[in-house]
Design a protein around this motif. Structure first.
Motif, PDB file in Angstrom:
ATOM      1  N   MET A  29       0.844  -1.200   0.000  1.00  0.00           N
ATOM      2  CA  MET A  29       0.000   0.000   0.000  1.00  0.00           C
ATOM      3  C   MET A  29       0.881   1.253   0.000  1.00  0.00           C
ATOM      4  N   ILE A  30       1.896   1.260   0.837  1.00  0.00           N
ATOM      5  CA  ILE A  30       2.848   2.382   0.868  1.00  0.00           C
ATOM      6  C   ILE A  30       3.505   2.555  -0.504  1.00  0.00           C
ATOM      7  N   HIS A  31       3.919   1.435  -1.097  1.00  0.00           N
ATOM      8  CA  HIS A  31       4.554   1.479  -2.421  1.00  0.00           C
ATOM      9  C   HIS A  31       3.617   2.119  -3.448  1.00  0.00           C
ATOM     10  N   GLU A  32       2.356   1.709  -3.433  1.00  0.00           N
ATOM     11  CA  GLU A  32       1.394   2.231  -4.410  1.00  0.00           C
ATOM     12  C   GLU A  32       1.100   3.712  -4.158  1.00  0.00           C
ATOM     13  N   LEU A  33       1.021   4.118  -2.890  1.00  0.00           N
ATOM     14  CA  LEU A  33       0.822   5.537  -2.585  1.00  0.00           C
ATOM     15  C   LEU A  33       1.970   6.370  -3.154  1.00  0.00           C
ATOM     16  N   HIS A  36       1.898   6.704  -6.835  1.00  0.00           N
ATOM     17  CA  HIS A  36       0.866   7.634  -7.287  1.00  0.00           C
ATOM     18  C   HIS A  36       1.105   9.061  -6.791  1.00  0.00           C
ATOM     19  N   GLY A  37       2.344   9.346  -6.420  1.00  0.00           N
ATOM     20  CA  GLY A  37       2.764  10.706  -6.155  1.00  0.00           C
ATOM     21  C   GLY A  37       2.534  11.239  -4.756  1.00  0.00           C
ATOM     22  N   ALA A  38       2.160  10.381  -3.809  1.00  0.00           N
ATOM     23  CA  ALA A  38       1.904  10.849  -2.447  1.00  0.00           C
ATOM     24  C   ALA A  38       3.187  10.918  -1.637  1.00  0.00           C
ATOM     25  N   LYS A  39       3.304  11.986  -0.852  1.00  0.00           N
ATOM     26  CA  LYS A  39       4.390  12.096   0.111  1.00  0.00           C
ATOM     27  C   LYS A  39       3.894  12.965   1.261  1.00  0.00           C
ATOM     28  N   ASN A  40       4.636  12.965   2.338  1.00  0.00           N
ATOM     29  CA  ASN A  40       4.273  13.759   3.513  1.00  0.00           C
ATOM     30  C   ASN A  40       2.806  13.539   3.893  1.00  0.00           C
ATOM     31  N   TYR A  41       2.414  12.267   4.031  1.00  0.00           N
ATOM     32  CA  TYR A  41       1.037  11.876   4.305  1.00  0.00           C
ATOM     33  C   TYR A  41       0.882  11.641   5.801  1.00  0.00           C
ATOM     34  N   GLY A  54      -6.817  14.222   7.579  1.00  0.00           N
ATOM     35  CA  GLY A  54      -5.751  13.742   6.721  1.00  0.00           C
ATOM     36  C   GLY A  54      -5.098  14.871   5.952  1.00  0.00           C
ATOM     37  N   TYR A  55      -3.794  14.727   5.763  1.00  0.00           N
ATOM     38  CA  TYR A  55      -3.026  15.688   4.970  1.00  0.00           C
ATOM     39  C   TYR A  55      -2.055  14.902   4.107  1.00  0.00           C
ATOM     40  N   VAL A  56      -2.003  15.234   2.833  1.00  0.00           N
ATOM     41  CA  VAL A  56      -1.066  14.582   1.923  1.00  0.00           C
ATOM     42  C   VAL A  56      -0.620  15.589   0.876  1.00  0.00           C
ATOM     43  N   GLU A  57       0.615  15.437   0.440  1.00  0.00           N
ATOM     44  CA  GLU A  57       1.133  16.232  -0.665  1.00  0.00           C
ATOM     45  C   GLU A  57       1.237  15.308  -1.862  1.00  0.00           C
ATOM     46  N   ILE A  58       0.746  15.773  -3.001  1.00  0.00           N
ATOM     47  CA  ILE A  58       0.750  14.962  -4.216  1.00  0.00           C
ATOM     48  C   ILE A  58       1.437  15.712  -5.351  1.00  0.00           C
ATOM     49  N   TRP A  64      -3.022  10.981  -8.687  1.00  0.00           N
ATOM     50  CA  TRP A  64      -3.578  10.706  -7.366  1.00  0.00           C
ATOM     51  C   TRP A  64      -4.970  10.073  -7.484  1.00  0.00           C
ATOM     52  N   THR A  65      -5.798  10.580  -8.377  1.00  0.00           N
ATOM     53  CA  THR A  65      -7.144  10.038  -8.583  1.00  0.00           C
ATOM     54  C   THR A  65      -7.080   8.579  -9.020  1.00  0.00           C
ATOM     55  N   ASN A  66      -6.088   8.233  -9.810  1.00  0.00           N
ATOM     56  CA  ASN A  66      -5.943   6.852 -10.273  1.00  0.00           C
ATOM     57  C   ASN A  66      -5.611   5.877  -9.147  1.00  0.00           C
ATOM     58  N   MET A  67      -5.108   6.378  -8.027  1.00  0.00           N
ATOM     59  CA  MET A  67      -4.806   5.523  -6.877  1.00  0.00           C
ATOM     60  C   MET A  67      -6.053   4.767  -6.424  1.00  0.00           C
ATOM     61  N   ALA A  68      -7.191   5.417  -6.454  1.00  0.00           N
ATOM     62  CA  ALA A  68      -8.445   4.804  -6.004  1.00  0.00           C
ATOM     63  C   ALA A  68      -8.821   3.571  -6.823  1.00  0.00           C
ATOM     64  N   LYS A  69      -8.329   3.498  -8.049  1.00  0.00           N
ATOM     65  CA  LYS A  69      -8.673   2.399  -8.951  1.00  0.00           C
ATOM     66  C   LYS A  69      -7.773   1.177  -8.795  1.00  0.00           C
ATOM     67  N   THR A  70      -6.712   1.282  -8.000  1.00  0.00           N
ATOM     68  CA  THR A  70      -5.773   0.168  -7.881  1.00  0.00           C
ATOM     69  C   THR A  70      -6.356  -0.957  -7.028  1.00  0.00           C
ATOM     70  N   LYS A  71      -5.921  -2.163  -7.299  1.00  0.00           N
ATOM     71  CA  LYS A  71      -6.394  -3.329  -6.546  1.00  0.00           C
ATOM     72  C   LYS A  71      -6.047  -3.222  -5.073  1.00  0.00           C
ATOM     73  N   ILE A  72      -4.849  -2.761  -4.764  1.00  0.00           N
ATOM     74  CA  ILE A  72      -4.425  -2.675  -3.372  1.00  0.00           C
ATOM     75  C   ILE A  72      -5.253  -1.635  -2.628  1.00  0.00           C
TER      76      ILE A  72
END
Length: 104
Positions: A29-33, A36-41, A54-58, A64-72
């Motif tokens: 999950m961390i790898h996929e985040l 998909h451009g996430a950091k400082n989450y 929640g706070y995240v930098e993308i 980032w929107t495509n993250m929601a579509k991943t299997k993980i």
């Protein structure tokens, strides 16, 4: 870099479980985040109201929107659904916050 902030809700009797699940978050999950451009989450719990902030930098909204579509991500949502308010697709009920001030 794009800053995003949001609020979610954890069930009152599930605070500890929510924290435990994030302390043991799956490496894939961390790898996929990150992929998909996430950091400082960060996610913070306000116990009195059961609210999660929640706070995240993308890097990019589309990525980032495509993250929601991943299997993980789908698997994570299913895993978390019993302990927090969710939509019919198991995604967390989320209120996105508008940034009104920022200082570096």
């Amino acid at each position: 870099m794009i800053r995003k902030a949001f609020v979610m809700t954890v069930y009152p009797d599930k605070h500890e479980e929510y924290m435990n699940r994030h302390q043991e978050i799956w490496p894939e999950m961390i790898h996929e985040l990150r992929k998909h451009g996430a950091k400082n989450y960060s996610i913070f719990l306000e116990k009195e109201t059961n609210k999660l902030f929640g706070y995240v930098e993308i890097q990019d909204e589309k990525l980032w929107t495509n993250m929601a579509k991943t299997k993980i991500n789908q698997k994570w949502w299913e895993f978390m659904a019993p302990i927090m308010k969710t939509n019919s697709d198991d995604s967390p009920v989320t209120v996105h916050l508008e940034e009104v001030f920022h200082m570096d």
